[in-house]
Design a protein around this motif. Sequence first.
Motif, PDB file in Angstrom:
ATOM      1  N   ILE A 183      41.738  55.956   9.989  1.00  0.00           N
ATOM      2  CA  ILE A 183      41.369  55.799  11.259  1.00  0.00           C
ATOM      3  C   ILE A 183      41.161  53.995  11.046  1.00  0.00           C
ATOM      4  CG2 ILE A 183      39.019  55.454  12.769  1.00  0.00           C
ATOM      5  CD1 ILE A 183      38.333  58.395  11.254  1.00  0.00           C
ATOM      6  N   VAL A 184      41.598  53.142  12.211  1.00  0.00           N
ATOM      7  CA  VAL A 184      41.081  52.200  12.947  1.00  0.00           C
ATOM      8  C   VAL A 184      40.146  51.553  13.443  1.00  0.00           C
ATOM      9  CG1 VAL A 184      43.012  51.606  11.750  1.00  0.00           C
ATOM     10  CG2 VAL A 184      42.915  51.682  13.905  1.00  0.00           C
ATOM     11  N   ASP A 185      39.207  50.842  12.976  1.00  0.00           N
ATOM     12  CA  ASP A 185      38.117  50.121  14.018  1.00  0.00           C
ATOM     13  C   ASP A 185      38.654  49.244  14.360  1.00  0.00           C
ATOM     14  OD1 ASP A 185      34.948  50.282  14.831  1.00  0.00           O
ATOM     15  OD2 ASP A 185      35.561  48.478  14.382  1.00  0.00           O
ATOM     16  N   LEU A 186      39.022  48.905  15.353  1.00  0.00           N
ATOM     17  CA  LEU A 186      39.683  47.961  16.415  1.00  0.00           C
ATOM     18  C   LEU A 186      38.653  46.646  17.094  1.00  0.00           C
ATOM     19  CD1 LEU A 186      42.185  49.711  18.486  1.00  0.00           C
ATOM     20  CD2 LEU A 186      42.107  48.654  15.814  1.00  0.00           C
ATOM     21  N   LYS A 187      38.183  44.910  17.083  1.00  0.00           N
ATOM     22  CA  LYS A 187      37.398  44.371  17.868  1.00  0.00           C
ATOM     23  C   LYS A 187      38.814  43.786  18.975  1.00  0.00           C
ATOM     24  CE  LYS A 187      33.214  43.978  15.021  1.00  0.00           C
ATOM     25  NZ  LYS A 187      32.572  43.051  14.088  1.00  0.00           N
ATOM     26  N   ALA A 188      37.757  43.654  19.932  1.00  0.00           N
ATOM     27  CA  ALA A 188      39.238  42.367  20.826  1.00  0.00           C
ATOM     28  C   ALA A 188      38.000  41.440  21.223  1.00  0.00           C
ATOM     29  CB  ALA A 188      39.549  43.772  21.403  1.00  0.00           C
ATOM     30  N   ARG A 189      38.798  40.705  22.179  1.00  0.00           N
ATOM     31  CA  ARG A 189      38.450  39.250  22.807  1.00  0.00           C
ATOM     32  C   ARG A 189      38.297  39.185  24.178  1.00  0.00           C
ATOM     33  NH1 ARG A 189      40.513  34.611  18.807  1.00  0.00           N
ATOM     34  NH2 ARG A 189      42.656  37.018  18.749  1.00  0.00           N
ATOM     35  N   THR A 190      39.172  40.406  25.094  1.00  0.00           N
ATOM     36  CA  THR A 190      39.532  41.135  26.172  1.00  0.00           C
ATOM     37  C   THR A 190      39.961  42.969  25.682  1.00  0.00           C
ATOM     38  OG1 THR A 190      42.174  40.435  25.793  1.00  0.00           O
ATOM     39  CG2 THR A 190      40.474  38.559  25.988  1.00  0.00           C
ATOM     40  N   ILE A 247      36.872  51.862  18.627  1.00  0.00           N
ATOM     41  CA  ILE A 247      36.763  51.226  19.448  1.00  0.00           C
ATOM     42  C   ILE A 247      35.584  50.833  19.278  1.00  0.00           C
ATOM     43  CG2 ILE A 247      35.986  50.246  22.069  1.00  0.00           C
ATOM     44  CD1 ILE A 247      37.838  52.298  22.852  1.00  0.00           C
ATOM     45  N   ASN A 248      35.222  49.629  18.295  1.00  0.00           N
ATOM     46  CA  ASN A 248      34.089  48.814  17.496  1.00  0.00           C
ATOM     47  C   ASN A 248      33.490  48.472  19.192  1.00  0.00           C
ATOM     48  OD1 ASN A 248      31.699  47.064  17.426  1.00  0.00           O
ATOM     49  ND2 ASN A 248      33.017  48.155  15.317  1.00  0.00           N
ATOM     50  N   LEU A 249      32.228  48.803  19.961  1.00  0.00           N
ATOM     51  CA  LEU A 249      31.660  48.248  21.148  1.00  0.00           C
ATOM     52  C   LEU A 249      31.022  46.696  21.320  1.00  0.00           C
ATOM     53  CD1 LEU A 249      29.890  51.566  22.693  1.00  0.00           C
ATOM     54  CD2 LEU A 249      32.205  50.261  23.117  1.00  0.00           C
TER      55      LEU A 249
END
Lengths: 312, 249
Positions: free
Chosen positions: A99-106, A128-130
């Motif tokens: 499982i990949v946990d993703l953080k994003a700026r947009t 999706i990391n909230l």
Amino acid sequence: MSMQVTCHTGGRTFSLANPVMSAPGGVGNVVEFRHLTDLTKLGAVIPNSLMNQDGAPSAATKFCCADAGFISAYGANNISLQNFIDEQMPLLPDGPKLIVDLKARTMAEMAEMAALAAKTKRIDCIEINLICPYGTGEPAYYSDPDKLKRLVGGVKDVSGGKPVIAKAPGGDFSMRYMAEVLQESGIDMFVSFNCLNGCSIDIRTRTYRCGAGGGGGFFGAGIKPYALSRLREAASAFSIPVIGAGGINSAEDVIEYILAGAFAVQIGSANLKRPDFMEKLLVDLEKLMNELDIHSLDEIRGTAKVAHVDAR
Amino acid sequence: MNQATIKDTMVRTAEPFIGADGRIWKRVSVQWENLCYAPGQYVMLAGVKCGADWPTPLTIQRATGDRFTVIIHPDCPLYGLKAGDAVAVWGPNGTGVAMASGETAAIITDARGCLPVRPYVEAFGDHLSGVYLVGGGDASTVLRADITEKADDPAELKDRAAVLNADKVLMALPVGLIVKWKQAVPDDLAARTYAFIAAKIACGVGGCKSCFITSGDRSFGFPVCCKGPMLPLTAVDFARDQDSLIHYI
């Protein structure tokens, strides 16, 4: 007796060999632990949160011990998703789901990474990391229902049918609100807890012990009662599978979480107590299931009752 | 490099003695058959059910037969360990500074820095050109070596022949004094200096990133727990990383 856990979500059946998976945060790319523990035994592995560019760990003190846990403030502490796929993922053993946990700026960045994860065969789920947008100083998307729906919708649109999980942000939030908005958005699973905010002061130097801003996330056994109550709330508010997290330090803790309604559990802080913690946890869990005459974790999920005076 | 392994084992002995800073330190031996290590490597050690179950990095002082020895400072959470206590240990971790045949080394330390440099003093033997103590204390008993000279500031030592002519200078000092040394010495001496980098090591396997420093030619930095803890002085950008370098092993 079986430790396998199975759920039905998003029109599909999803199984793990057992309920134990790493939590994103303290385990790097997981492969760092492979010489000291048998990763094939885990239900799933989750590397530290990935972004679309290599991170740069904080240049401040990133970790300090605290009562019944620790405070950490790592900053963007992993390489990019692309670099993880190219350099680290091939080192992971077959077996546990990835499982990949993703953080994003947009939102666009999140959707772009989700698309990359979706087309990568070895990756089984997208989390999706909230805590988004990450590092921009803007208000969190989850606080605005429209933005939260667009964030999740953007990932679902490109997920290629892979399950999409939402991981709770740090701090406090309304579980009922989160359940309403996320389920309307079509999320497949939810992780009920991330961390509490924490800080610690060295009274001799009069300085905060950790974090560029003087604090970070508080993790460890001390948060378990709170995190367990959040899992219980989530299991009640959501109709989709909920993954528990927060202060899990023993097989007894895992059973508690399952009894409160968890589909599976993420292990974070305890991995820093010893690198083979999760492998030992599974040995203990099997023994405990035998001792408690539990044949299947699926059978006991959410069956904890409130004790009444008459029944005690 | 020796491959790290993890063991559940026990404390064999815990003997108090007067440390280099005048406080009571403990020499603790831990059961482990035939541990292979290089001077400068360390183990992660956690007490099991003794109230100190978060692991602490401890420099391996010696390994003989069925046990290895570490020294525990009174400020360490593991100070209460006693004979018979169960412990979890993984290691050996990190890399030591190797000496080529015929090379010489000078060591500059303060009282507390004796913990990480002591194995080098023992291993280098005749290849030591000098041992220098910065600040107060009595390090000769702990290091089992004569102190060549005492100084208040490491910069006072930069012109000593035994330092100038050494192939390597190994240093264990508070970060502020390391920076002063770097600023005071010529580039070629800085290039031959290795400094004990006291980052906060939490997992010891390069996973958690607690000890990552952002210096170096990679934007992502590198883990002190795996590449150090004794690192070339030129590999560390103290202006960027000194805020994270506050913990002594």
